[in-house]
Design a protein around this motif. Structure first.
Motif, PDB file in Angstrom:
ATOM      1  N   UNK A 239       0.837  -1.341   0.112  1.00 12.92           N
ATOM      2  CA  UNK A 239       0.188  -0.073   0.177  1.00 12.92           C
ATOM      3  C   UNK A 239       0.960   1.204  -0.107  1.00 12.92           C
ATOM      4  N   UNK A 240       2.043   1.220   0.851  1.00 11.62           N
ATOM      5  CA  UNK A 240       2.860   2.391   0.887  1.00 11.62           C
ATOM      6  C   UNK A 240       3.579   2.633  -0.480  1.00 11.62           C
ATOM      7  N   UNK A 241       3.908   1.439  -1.125  1.00 10.61           N
ATOM      8  CA  UNK A 241       4.780   1.667  -2.533  1.00 10.61           C
ATOM      9  C   UNK A 241       3.514   2.273  -3.755  1.00 10.61           C
ATOM     10  N   UNK A 242       2.368   1.623  -3.319  1.00 15.03           N
ATOM     11  CA  UNK A 242       1.447   2.222  -4.350  1.00 15.03           C
ATOM     12  C   UNK A 242       0.779   3.626  -4.247  1.00 15.03           C
ATOM     13  N   UNK A 243       0.860   3.882  -3.055  1.00 21.81           N
ATOM     14  CA  UNK A 243       0.195   5.486  -2.828  1.00 21.81           C
ATOM     15  C   UNK A 243       1.600   6.213  -3.479  1.00 21.81           C
ATOM     16  N   UNK A 244       2.925   5.748  -2.980  1.00 24.04           N
ATOM     17  CA  UNK A 244       3.965   6.705  -3.310  1.00 24.04           C
ATOM     18  C   UNK A 244       4.072   6.884  -4.938  1.00 24.04           C
ATOM     19  N   UNK A 245       3.984   5.833  -5.599  1.00 25.90           N
ATOM     20  CA  UNK A 245       3.898   5.888  -7.177  1.00 25.90           C
ATOM     21  C   UNK A 245       2.618   6.349  -7.956  1.00 25.90           C
ATOM     22  N   UNK A 246       1.335   6.045  -7.221  1.00 26.88           N
ATOM     23  CA  UNK A 246       0.165   6.472  -7.918  1.00 26.88           C
ATOM     24  C   UNK A 246      -0.512   7.584  -7.141  1.00 26.88           C
ATOM     25  N   UNK A 247       0.102   7.988  -5.884  1.00 24.18           N
ATOM     26  CA  UNK A 247      -0.645   9.328  -5.191  1.00 24.18           C
ATOM     27  C   UNK A 247      -1.771   8.945  -4.569  1.00 24.18           C
ATOM     28  N   UNK A 248      -2.360   7.647  -4.494  1.00 25.58           N
ATOM     29  CA  UNK A 248      -3.477   7.366  -3.682  1.00 25.58           C
ATOM     30  C   UNK A 248      -3.345   5.760  -3.228  1.00 25.58           C
ATOM     31  N   UNK A 249      -4.119   5.311  -2.430  1.00 23.78           N
ATOM     32  CA  UNK A 249      -4.092   3.791  -2.149  1.00 23.78           C
ATOM     33  C   UNK A 249      -4.939   2.944  -3.086  1.00 23.78           C
ATOM     34  N   UNK A 250      -4.497   1.780  -3.093  1.00 17.76           N
ATOM     35  CA  UNK A 250      -4.964   0.767  -4.042  1.00 17.76           C
ATOM     36  C   UNK A 250      -6.428   0.869  -4.244  1.00 17.76           C
ATOM     37  N   UNK A 251      -7.224   0.856  -2.916  1.00 14.64           N
ATOM     38  CA  UNK A 251      -8.610   0.901  -2.792  1.00 14.64           C
ATOM     39  C   UNK A 251      -9.067   2.301  -3.567  1.00 14.64           C
ATOM     40  N   UNK A 252      -8.528   3.337  -3.194  1.00 12.52           N
ATOM     41  CA  UNK A 252      -9.116   4.649  -3.727  1.00 12.52           C
ATOM     42  C   UNK A 252      -8.933   4.286  -5.136  1.00 12.52           C
ATOM     43  N   UNK A 253      -7.756   4.135  -5.787  1.00 14.56           N
ATOM     44  CA  UNK A 253      -7.610   3.968  -7.059  1.00 14.56           C
ATOM     45  C   UNK A 253      -8.646   3.065  -8.116  1.00 14.56           C
ATOM     46  N   UNK A 254      -8.656   1.758  -7.354  1.00 12.72           N
ATOM     47  CA  UNK A 254      -9.809   0.823  -7.874  1.00 12.72           C
ATOM     48  C   UNK A 254     -11.150   1.684  -7.999  1.00 12.72           C
ATOM     49  N   UNK A 255     -11.681   2.097  -6.848  1.00  9.34           N
ATOM     50  CA  UNK A 255     -12.825   3.058  -6.668  1.00  9.34           C
ATOM     51  C   UNK A 255     -12.961   4.056  -7.880  1.00  9.34           C
ATOM     52  N   UNK A 256     -11.979   4.892  -8.061  1.00  9.09           N
ATOM     53  CA  UNK A 256     -11.998   5.942  -9.016  1.00  9.09           C
ATOM     54  C   UNK A 256     -11.999   5.298 -10.534  1.00  9.09           C
ATOM     55  N   UNK A 257     -11.550   3.964 -10.566  1.00  9.74           N
ATOM     56  CA  UNK A 257     -11.641   3.423 -12.037  1.00  9.74           C
ATOM     57  C   UNK A 257     -13.191   2.965 -12.310  1.00  9.74           C
TER      58      UNK A 257
END
Length: 260
Positions: A239-257
């Motif tokens: 989760x930390x690596x994903x947030x660092x690279x994408x600017x949001x958590x994995x859960x937030x990214x998938x909700x956005x999609x």
């Protein structure tokens, strides 16, 4: 070894859009070529490797590549893919992009592309097909370019390295191990990788993991299982690596999609 496949016969100029559903088997590619019209390359499942203008990269079903008229390109797939080609006339594609561009494919654009394939060849007395084409072009003009694609080497031993890491992102081997595997020093490997791919092997592996994370979670895998699949020691580390690279958590990214 990769093997070439024949390009589809009977390519006619689009008026204004021609769509084609195709499947490319694993380790197959369409040899380098160009069209007298614009093209959108989009994988509905699997991933595609696209080589254009001296660079190579892979795209997932969340991405598509815009190829302007006359640009030479090569398209293939490591593991096989279902994809859609959209050929777009010069007039219809005016205002989309002047250079090869990777776009994010949002749900509406995806639905329109699939609908265009479904109605291809059907009689459209009420102009429905034309309206779908207009909406596709409108969405392409609004699409968001993606700067962070996953680059790919164009040839040589580095291709085998990247293919192995793509198949197993949790592979722990570093430059020393891979250098011995490929018969070169770690320093030579690092120099060749950065020169061919445009980034260090370590940076590329970080981007690969993000790319695979989006692919795996998009296929329904949980965050915890994705973290384990990618070789992270814990879910929190992923989760930390994903947030660092994408600017949001994995859960937030998938909700956005799901909502866009």
């Amino acid at each position: 070894m990769w093997e070439p496949v024949e390009a589809p016969p009977g390519l006619a100029p689009p008026r204004p859009i021609t769509v084609r559903a195709q499947r490319i088997p694993p380790r197959r590619f369409f040899a380098e070529h160009a069209h007298a019209w614009h093209q959108i390359v989009y994988a509905t499942s699997g991933v595609l490797t696209v080589a254009v203008e001296g660079r190579s990269f892979v795209i997932s079903p969340e991405q598509a590549v815009w190829l302007p008229t006359g640009v030479r390109h090569r398209v293939g797939s490591l593991l096989g893919a279902e994809f859609r080609s959209l050929w777009i006339s010069d007039d219809a594609g005016r205002g989309v992009a002047e250079l090869p561009t990777v776009f994010a494919v949002r749900p509406l654009l995806r639905a329109l592309i699939l609908e265009a394939v479904a109605i291809d060849g059907q009689e459209s007395r009420d102009g429905y097909a034309d309206r779908v084409s207009v909406l596709i072009i409108d969405q392409l003009r609004r699409a968001r370019p993606l700067p962070g694609t996953l680059p790919w080497p164009r040839g040589g031993p580095l291709v085998g390295l990247c293919e192995a890491l793509y198949a197993d992102p949790a592979d722990p081997r570093g430059t020393d191990d891979w250098g011995r595997e490929l018969g070169m020093s770690a320093r030579t490997l690092a120099r060749r990788f950065e020169g061919d791919v445009g980034m260090s092997l370590r940076s590329w592996r970080r981007r690969l993991r993000l790319f695979k994370a989006v692919e795996l979670m998009g296929g329904g895998m949980t965050v915890t299982k994705t973290a384990m699949q990618l070789g992270y020691g814990s879910t929190s580390a992923f989760v930390f690596a994903f947030r660092t690279g994408m600017g949001c958590s994995p859960q937030a990214y998938m909700r956005e999609q799901e909502t866009e």
